[in-house]
Write a protein that holds these residues in place. Structure first.
Motif, PDB file in Angstrom:
ATOM      1  N   ASP A  20      46.246  43.597  37.443  1.00  0.00           N
ATOM      2  CA  ASP A  20      44.873  43.895  37.045  1.00  0.00           C
ATOM      3  C   ASP A  20      44.637  45.401  37.196  1.00  0.00           C
ATOM      4  OD1 ASP A  20      42.185  43.841  36.456  1.00  0.00           O
ATOM      5  OD2 ASP A  20      41.581  42.969  38.379  1.00  0.00           O
ATOM      6  N   LEU A  21      44.208  46.037  36.143  1.00  0.00           N
ATOM      7  CA  LEU A  21      44.029  47.491  36.149  1.00  0.00           C
ATOM      8  C   LEU A  21      42.576  47.916  36.328  1.00  0.00           C
ATOM      9  CD1 LEU A  21      46.387  48.313  33.148  1.00  0.00           C
ATOM     10  CD2 LEU A  21      46.958  48.279  35.578  1.00  0.00           C
ATOM     11  N   THR A  22      41.661  46.987  36.437  1.00  0.00           N
ATOM     12  CA  THR A  22      40.236  47.324  36.450  1.00  0.00           C
ATOM     13  C   THR A  22      39.825  48.136  37.670  1.00  0.00           C
ATOM     14  OG1 THR A  22      39.690  45.186  37.448  1.00  0.00           O
ATOM     15  CG2 THR A  22      39.566  45.344  35.040  1.00  0.00           C
ATOM     16  N   LEU A  23      40.495  47.987  38.796  1.00  0.00           N
ATOM     17  CA  LEU A  23      40.099  48.700  40.010  1.00  0.00           C
ATOM     18  C   LEU A  23      40.897  49.981  40.256  1.00  0.00           C
ATOM     19  CD1 LEU A  23      39.632  45.629  42.374  1.00  0.00           C
ATOM     20  CD2 LEU A  23      37.884  46.879  41.102  1.00  0.00           C
ATOM     21  N   SER A  25      41.879  53.867  39.448  1.00  0.00           N
ATOM     22  CA  SER A  25      41.251  55.064  38.884  1.00  0.00           C
ATOM     23  C   SER A  25      42.091  55.634  37.746  1.00  0.00           C
ATOM     24  CB  SER A  25      41.083  56.126  39.969  1.00  0.00           C
ATOM     25  OG  SER A  25      42.345  56.657  40.338  1.00  0.00           O
ATOM     26  N   LEU A  29      46.131  55.744  37.312  1.00  0.00           N
ATOM     27  CA  LEU A  29      46.773  55.245  36.089  1.00  0.00           C
ATOM     28  C   LEU A  29      47.715  56.300  35.518  1.00  0.00           C
ATOM     29  CD1 LEU A  29      43.799  53.396  34.395  1.00  0.00           C
ATOM     30  CD2 LEU A  29      45.891  52.349  35.281  1.00  0.00           C
TER      31      LEU A  29
END
Length: 62
Positions: A20-23, A25, A29
């Motif tokens: 999951d990349l939503t949290l 920054s 990234l």
């Protein structure tokens, strides 16, 4: 096995495929992209080395 092995913190991988990349920054990234690009280059170099070795062996046994 030592009694204290379980007390050590587990090292998290730099990036897990499908995570999951939503949290994460934008800076983190970018860092992960850089690490993955380095790993891709390393994999491609190894593939090329193995391909050259295979070609040399094929030519030798012709």
């Amino acid at each position: 096995m030592s009694l204290f092995d379980d007390d050590r913190p587990k090292k998290q991988p730099a990036h897990e495929i499908g995570a999951d990349l939503t949290l994460i920054s934008a800076d983190e990234l970018s860092q992960r992209i850089g690490l993955l690009q380095q790993e891709i280059a390393r994999l491609e170099a190894e593939r090329d080395r193995k391909s050259a070795s295979k070609s040399a062996a094929e030519n030798f046994f012709r």
